[in-house]
Design a protein around this motif. Sequence first.
Motif, PDB file in Angstrom:
ATOM      1  N   LEU A  27       0.864  -1.184   0.000  1.00 17.27           N
ATOM      2  CA  LEU A  27       0.000   0.000   0.000  1.00 17.27           C
ATOM      3  C   LEU A  27       0.893   1.224   0.000  1.00 17.27           C
ATOM      4  CD1 LEU A  27      -2.925   1.145   0.337  1.00 17.27           C
ATOM      5  CD2 LEU A  27      -2.472   1.147   2.801  1.00 17.27           C
ATOM      6  N   PHE A  28       0.767   2.064  -1.031  1.00 17.09           N
ATOM      7  CA  PHE A  28       1.564   3.290  -1.126  1.00 17.09           C
ATOM      8  C   PHE A  28       0.726   4.492  -0.680  1.00 17.09           C
ATOM      9  CE2 PHE A  28       4.642   0.826  -3.123  1.00 17.09           C
ATOM     10  CZ  PHE A  28       5.710   1.568  -3.625  1.00 17.09           C
ATOM     11  N   VAL A  29       1.183   5.170   0.364  1.00 13.40           N
ATOM     12  CA  VAL A  29       0.549   6.375   0.905  1.00 13.40           C
ATOM     13  C   VAL A  29       1.410   7.533   0.407  1.00 13.40           C
ATOM     14  CG1 VAL A  29      -0.243   7.515   3.009  1.00 13.40           C
ATOM     15  CG2 VAL A  29      -0.033   5.005   2.951  1.00 13.40           C
ATOM     16  N   ILE A  30       0.941   8.233  -0.626  1.00 10.62           N
ATOM     17  CA  ILE A  30       1.815   9.148  -1.366  1.00 10.62           C
ATOM     18  C   ILE A  30       1.627  10.619  -0.971  1.00 10.62           C
ATOM     19  CG2 ILE A  30       2.456   9.953  -3.682  1.00 10.62           C
ATOM     20  CD1 ILE A  30       1.489   7.180  -4.710  1.00 10.62           C
ATOM     21  N   ASP A  31       2.671  11.189  -0.409  1.00 14.92           N
ATOM     22  CA  ASP A  31       2.807  12.641  -0.189  1.00 14.92           C
ATOM     23  C   ASP A  31       1.642  13.296   0.564  1.00 14.92           C
ATOM     24  OD1 ASP A  31       5.086  12.182  -1.669  1.00 14.92           O
ATOM     25  OD2 ASP A  31       4.444  13.327  -3.415  1.00 14.92           O
ATOM     26  N   ILE A  55      -8.419   3.954   5.483  1.00 16.89           N
ATOM     27  CA  ILE A  55      -7.574   3.025   4.724  1.00 16.89           C
ATOM     28  C   ILE A  55      -6.444   2.499   5.605  1.00 16.89           C
ATOM     29  CG2 ILE A  55      -5.930   2.851   2.800  1.00 16.89           C
ATOM     30  CD1 ILE A  55      -7.783   5.018   1.392  1.00 16.89           C
ATOM     31  N   LEU A  56      -5.763   3.405   6.302  1.00 15.42           N
ATOM     32  CA  LEU A  56      -4.638   2.980   7.141  1.00 15.42           C
ATOM     33  C   LEU A  56      -5.099   2.117   8.309  1.00 15.42           C
ATOM     34  CD1 LEU A  56      -2.427   6.162   6.997  1.00 15.42           C
ATOM     35  CD2 LEU A  56      -1.801   3.862   6.240  1.00 15.42           C
ATOM     36  N   SER A  57      -6.225   2.453   8.889  1.00 15.63           N
ATOM     37  CA  SER A  57      -6.759   1.644   9.989  1.00 15.63           C
ATOM     38  C   SER A  57      -7.042   0.220   9.513  1.00 15.63           C
ATOM     39  CB  SER A  57      -8.033   2.312  10.525  1.00 15.63           C
ATOM     40  OG  SER A  57      -8.630   1.502  11.494  1.00 15.63           O
ATOM     41  N   GLY A 115     -11.304   8.166  -4.962  1.00 18.09           N
ATOM     42  CA  GLY A 115     -11.858   8.904  -3.832  1.00 18.09           C
ATOM     43  C   GLY A 115     -10.828   9.181  -2.749  1.00 18.09           C
ATOM     44  N   ALA A 116      -9.641   8.566  -2.872  1.00 16.42           N
ATOM     45  CA  ALA A 116      -8.594   8.741  -1.863  1.00 16.42           C
ATOM     46  C   ALA A 116      -7.340   9.396  -2.444  1.00 16.42           C
ATOM     47  CB  ALA A 116      -8.241   7.391  -1.233  1.00 16.42           C
ATOM     48  N   HIS A 117      -7.477   9.991  -3.624  1.00 19.18           N
ATOM     49  CA  HIS A 117      -6.387  10.795  -4.188  1.00 19.18           C
ATOM     50  C   HIS A 117      -7.012  12.068  -4.729  1.00 19.18           C
ATOM     51  CE1 HIS A 117      -7.265  10.163  -8.510  1.00 19.18           C
ATOM     52  NE2 HIS A 117      -7.743   8.987  -8.101  1.00 19.18           N
ATOM     53  N   TRP A 162     -12.144   3.437  -2.716  1.00 22.71           N
ATOM     54  CA  TRP A 162     -11.384   3.034  -1.530  1.00 22.71           C
ATOM     55  C   TRP A 162     -12.243   2.248  -0.547  1.00 22.71           C
ATOM     56  CZ3 TRP A 162     -12.626   4.517   3.396  1.00 22.71           C
ATOM     57  CH2 TRP A 162     -13.415   5.676   3.562  1.00 22.71           C
ATOM     58  N   GLU A 163     -13.526   2.590  -0.455  1.00 19.21           N
ATOM     59  CA  GLU A 163     -14.410   1.891   0.487  1.00 19.21           C
ATOM     60  C   GLU A 163     -14.538   0.411   0.112  1.00 19.21           C
ATOM     61  OE1 GLU A 163     -16.089   6.135  -0.076  1.00 19.21           O
ATOM     62  OE2 GLU A 163     -15.221   4.585  -1.343  1.00 19.21           O
ATOM     63  N   ASN A 164     -14.615   0.126  -1.199  1.00 17.39           N
ATOM     64  CA  ASN A 164     -14.702  -1.266  -1.659  1.00 17.39           C
ATOM     65  C   ASN A 164     -13.404  -2.014  -1.392  1.00 17.39           C
ATOM     66  OD1 ASN A 164     -17.070  -0.202  -2.646  1.00 17.39           O
ATOM     67  ND2 ASN A 164     -16.751  -0.850  -4.756  1.00 17.39           N
ATOM     68  N   ALA A 165     -12.283  -1.331  -1.593  1.00 18.21           N
ATOM     69  CA  ALA A 165     -10.983  -1.971  -1.373  1.00 18.21           C
ATOM     70  C   ALA A 165     -10.829  -2.397   0.076  1.00 18.21           C
ATOM     71  CB  ALA A 165      -9.851  -1.022  -1.769  1.00 18.21           C
ATOM     72  N   ILE A 166     -11.121  -1.499   1.012  1.00 18.26           N
ATOM     73  CA  ILE A 166     -10.899  -1.865   2.419  1.00 18.26           C
ATOM     74  C   ILE A 166     -11.915  -2.906   2.891  1.00 18.26           C
ATOM     75  CG2 ILE A 166      -9.742   0.313   2.934  1.00 18.26           C
ATOM     76  CD1 ILE A 166     -12.183   1.132   4.601  1.00 18.26           C
ATOM     77  N   ALA A 167     -13.099  -2.927   2.284  1.00 15.73           N
ATOM     78  CA  ALA A 167     -14.081  -3.959   2.641  1.00 15.73           C
ATOM     79  C   ALA A 167     -13.516  -5.341   2.320  1.00 15.73           C
ATOM     80  CB  ALA A 167     -15.391  -3.729   1.896  1.00 15.73           C
ATOM     81  N   GLY A 168     -12.706  -5.431   1.262  1.00 13.08           N
ATOM     82  CA  GLY A 168     -12.101  -6.700   0.871  1.00 13.08           C
ATOM     83  C   GLY A 168     -10.940  -7.123   1.748  1.00 13.08           C
TER      84      GLY A 168
END
Length: 190
Positions: free
Chosen positions: A5-9, A35-37, A149-151, A182-188
């Motif tokens: 997971l890349f958290v960019i700038d 996302i980080l949680s 939604g997260a960039h 992002w919401e779908n990604a973290i649900a997975g």
Amino acid sequence: MATALFVIDIQNDLATDPNTKIPHSDRIKTASGWILSSARAALESNTPGGSRPSLIVFVQHEESPESGPLVRGSEPWKLVFEPRAGVAKERLVAKSARSTFESNPNLASELRAVGVKEIVAFGIQSECCVESTCNSALEAGFGVTVLSGAHSTYDDSGKSAVDIEREVEERLKTKGAKIVPWENAIAGWE
């Protein structure tokens, strides 16, 4: 398949300073927190599988005093979300070019050495460091997922930040990246 997971700038100048932050900084900070949680919970569960992150890479841009405000050690340069001290699966990567991989020529091989095949990316700015890092990851043979939604970025040249976000997603999608809310990604990951 390991995922990084890349958290960019997500830095103070771009995300918290009222005079310089991007228009949608609150949305990005809220999404980033969730996302980080979720990513950290996945790391701690040690349950392999799916697209769960097995590594979190915090990317921090730095500039010379002549070229911008993101000078190492300064308040604008500081990260809003930092890697946790002593957690081996969270690492900090500095960069001075738009692409994290360009600034860190050994990064792709280091990621491959720990089994990373997929990069999941979000952060600031969509059309600069997020897109450049994703392009370099694709060129290096990684699968890439962009968290929609997260960039975000600044409004520019008569285009809204949201329009630029969508354009970046379309360009990356044509190159083979997946675009996932992002919401779908973290649900997975749960």
